[in-house]
Design an enzyme around this catalytic site. Sequence first.
Site, PDB file in Angstrom:
ATOM      1  N   ASP A  24       0.864  -1.175   0.000  1.00  0.00           N
ATOM      2  CA  ASP A  24       0.000   0.000   0.000  1.00  0.00           C
ATOM      3  C   ASP A  24       0.906   1.232   0.000  1.00  0.00           C
ATOM      4  O   ASP A  24       2.087   1.150   0.333  1.00  0.00           O
ATOM      5  CB  ASP A  24      -0.882  -0.060   1.246  1.00  0.00           C
ATOM      6  CG  ASP A  24      -1.625   1.230   1.475  1.00  0.00           C
ATOM      7  OD1 ASP A  24      -2.282   1.706   0.538  1.00  0.00           O
ATOM      8  OD2 ASP A  24      -1.537   1.763   2.612  1.00  0.00           O
ATOM      9  N   ARG A  25       0.369   2.384  -0.377  1.00  0.00           N
ATOM     10  CA  ARG A  25       1.195   3.598  -0.407  1.00  0.00           C
ATOM     11  C   ARG A  25       1.012   4.440   0.861  1.00  0.00           C
ATOM     12  O   ARG A  25       1.852   4.415   1.753  1.00  0.00           O
ATOM     13  CB  ARG A  25       0.846   4.436  -1.660  1.00  0.00           C
ATOM     14  CG  ARG A  25       1.849   5.535  -1.946  1.00  0.00           C
ATOM     15  CD  ARG A  25       1.388   6.485  -3.045  1.00  0.00           C
ATOM     16  NE  ARG A  25       0.480   7.495  -2.519  1.00  0.00           N
ATOM     17  CZ  ARG A  25      -0.071   8.466  -3.248  1.00  0.00           C
ATOM     18  NH1 ARG A  25       0.165   8.538  -4.548  1.00  0.00           N
ATOM     19  NH2 ARG A  25      -0.878   9.352  -2.683  1.00  0.00           N
ATOM     20  N   ASP A  26      -0.122   5.150   0.967  1.00  0.00           N
ATOM     21  CA  ASP A  26      -0.334   6.089   2.082  1.00  0.00           C
ATOM     22  C   ASP A  26      -0.486   5.334   3.407  1.00  0.00           C
ATOM     23  O   ASP A  26      -1.351   4.471   3.549  1.00  0.00           O
ATOM     24  CB  ASP A  26      -1.587   6.933   1.824  1.00  0.00           C
ATOM     25  CG  ASP A  26      -1.487   7.751   0.537  1.00  0.00           C
ATOM     26  OD1 ASP A  26      -0.366   8.016   0.082  1.00  0.00           O
ATOM     27  OD2 ASP A  26      -2.546   8.119  -0.004  1.00  0.00           O
ATOM     28  N   GLY A  78      -9.932  11.668   4.907  1.00  0.00           N
ATOM     29  CA  GLY A  78     -10.765  12.481   4.015  1.00  0.00           C
ATOM     30  C   GLY A  78      -9.978  13.415   3.117  1.00  0.00           C
ATOM     31  O   GLY A  78     -10.537  14.012   2.210  1.00  0.00           O
ATOM     32  N   TYR A  97      -6.412  14.123   0.615  1.00  0.00           N
ATOM     33  CA  TYR A  97      -5.583  13.391  -0.334  1.00  0.00           C
ATOM     34  C   TYR A  97      -4.292  14.147  -0.558  1.00  0.00           C
ATOM     35  O   TYR A  97      -4.264  15.382  -0.464  1.00  0.00           O
ATOM     36  CB  TYR A  97      -6.328  13.226  -1.677  1.00  0.00           C
ATOM     37  CG  TYR A  97      -7.577  12.420  -1.523  1.00  0.00           C
ATOM     38  CD1 TYR A  97      -7.551  11.030  -1.666  1.00  0.00           C
ATOM     39  CD2 TYR A  97      -8.777  13.023  -1.167  1.00  0.00           C
ATOM     40  CE1 TYR A  97      -8.697  10.281  -1.479  1.00  0.00           C
ATOM     41  CE2 TYR A  97      -9.926  12.278  -0.976  1.00  0.00           C
ATOM     42  CZ  TYR A  97      -9.871  10.908  -1.133  1.00  0.00           C
ATOM     43  OH  TYR A  97     -11.007  10.164  -0.935  1.00  0.00           O
ATOM     44  N   THR A 153      -2.382   1.348  -4.799  1.00  0.00           N
ATOM     45  CA  THR A 153      -2.956   2.431  -3.999  1.00  0.00           C
ATOM     46  C   THR A 153      -4.348   2.847  -4.485  1.00  0.00           C
ATOM     47  O   THR A 153      -4.569   3.003  -5.689  1.00  0.00           O
ATOM     48  CB  THR A 153      -1.986   3.644  -3.967  1.00  0.00           C
ATOM     49  OG1 THR A 153      -2.556   4.697  -3.192  1.00  0.00           O
ATOM     50  CG2 THR A 153      -1.651   4.158  -5.353  1.00  0.00           C
ATOM     51  N   GLN A 186      -6.931   5.751  -4.839  1.00  0.00           N
ATOM     52  CA  GLN A 186      -6.920   7.224  -4.867  1.00  0.00           C
ATOM     53  C   GLN A 186      -8.281   7.720  -5.340  1.00  0.00           C
ATOM     54  O   GLN A 186      -8.439   8.307  -6.417  1.00  0.00           O
ATOM     55  CB  GLN A 186      -5.769   7.735  -5.749  1.00  0.00           C
ATOM     56  CG  GLN A 186      -4.388   7.365  -5.231  1.00  0.00           C
ATOM     57  CD  GLN A 186      -4.045   8.001  -3.884  1.00  0.00           C
ATOM     58  OE1 GLN A 186      -4.501   9.111  -3.578  1.00  0.00           O
ATOM     59  NE2 GLN A 186      -3.258   7.313  -3.048  1.00  0.00           N
ATOM     60  N   CYS A 224      -5.888   2.782  -8.256  1.00  0.00           N
ATOM     61  CA  CYS A 224      -7.334   2.822  -8.519  1.00  0.00           C
ATOM     62  C   CYS A 224      -7.809   4.245  -8.276  1.00  0.00           C
ATOM     63  O   CYS A 224      -7.823   4.703  -7.131  1.00  0.00           O
ATOM     64  CB  CYS A 224      -8.105   1.863  -7.630  1.00  0.00           C
ATOM     65  SG  CYS A 224      -9.888   2.182  -7.777  1.00  0.00           S
ATOM     66  N   LYS A 248      -9.304  -1.433  -3.736  1.00  0.00           N
ATOM     67  CA  LYS A 248      -9.152  -2.340  -2.603  1.00  0.00           C
ATOM     68  C   LYS A 248     -10.340  -2.146  -1.651  1.00  0.00           C
ATOM     69  O   LYS A 248     -10.721  -0.995  -1.454  1.00  0.00           O
ATOM     70  CB  LYS A 248      -7.827  -2.068  -1.865  1.00  0.00           C
ATOM     71  CG  LYS A 248      -6.582  -2.361  -2.719  1.00  0.00           C
ATOM     72  CD  LYS A 248      -5.293  -1.966  -1.997  1.00  0.00           C
ATOM     73  CE  LYS A 248      -5.135  -0.459  -1.884  1.00  0.00           C
ATOM     74  NZ  LYS A 248      -3.859  -0.053  -1.222  1.00  0.00           N
TER      75      LYS A 248
HETATM   76 MG   LIG Z   1      -2.964   3.047   3.606  1.00  0.00          MG
HETATM   77 ZN   LIG Z   2     -10.737   1.029  -9.519  1.00  0.00          ZN
END
Ligand SMILES: [Mg+2]
Ligand SMILES: [Zn+2]
Length: 182
Positions: free
Chosen positions: A16-18, A28, A30, A61, A63, A100, A111
């Site tokens: 995963d990224r963040d 909430g 980005y 990730t 998004q 995504c 995800k």
């Molecule tokens: Mg995360």
């Molecule tokens: Zn998607």
Amino acid sequence: MPNTRGGKSPATFFLDRDGTVNAAPPPGLYLTRPEELRLLPGAAEAVRTLNRRGHRVVVVTNQRGVARGLVTLVELAAVERRLAELLGAEGAHWDGYYVCPHAENSCRCRKPRPGLLEAAARDIPRLSLPDAVMIGDSETDVGAGRAAGCRTVRLAPPGTPSAADRVVADLRSAVRILTEGE
Ligand SMILES: [Mg+2]
Ligand SMILES: [Zn+2]
């Protein structure tokens, strides 16, 4: 500490990224500005360790801010470039990066659906999902990993309830545990 599948280190690490590689934005919100990006402590070292040992590293990730109009594709790409730079400065890189950008319940890749992992398995030669692990700080990461047939690690404080095979404090610890014995 038992490995759930035969004790062998995973060949591929889906990250995963963040909240896993870089500090997550507040709920909430980005990441829209590259200069806001901060690597988590030990994250670059963990990725570099995987690179050097010949494991594949694939970032996956969600998004949804793109679908919500809160992040432009230009901003998304700028943040991706900056993350590559920050990792590269520490000798670390990824082999694949999948996003995504869609709204909830509108695609097969957000995800906890497995679409991003399955896309990587189609694109990257010899990527075997049963020989991969999905590591992330959220239960949606665990869900995606399980749906794709991967091992799973949830990054969270000890004792956090999770459907993951293991709960580990951070990426550095997860990489150490999963590659121990190599
Ligand atoms: Mg995360
Ligand atoms: Zn998607």
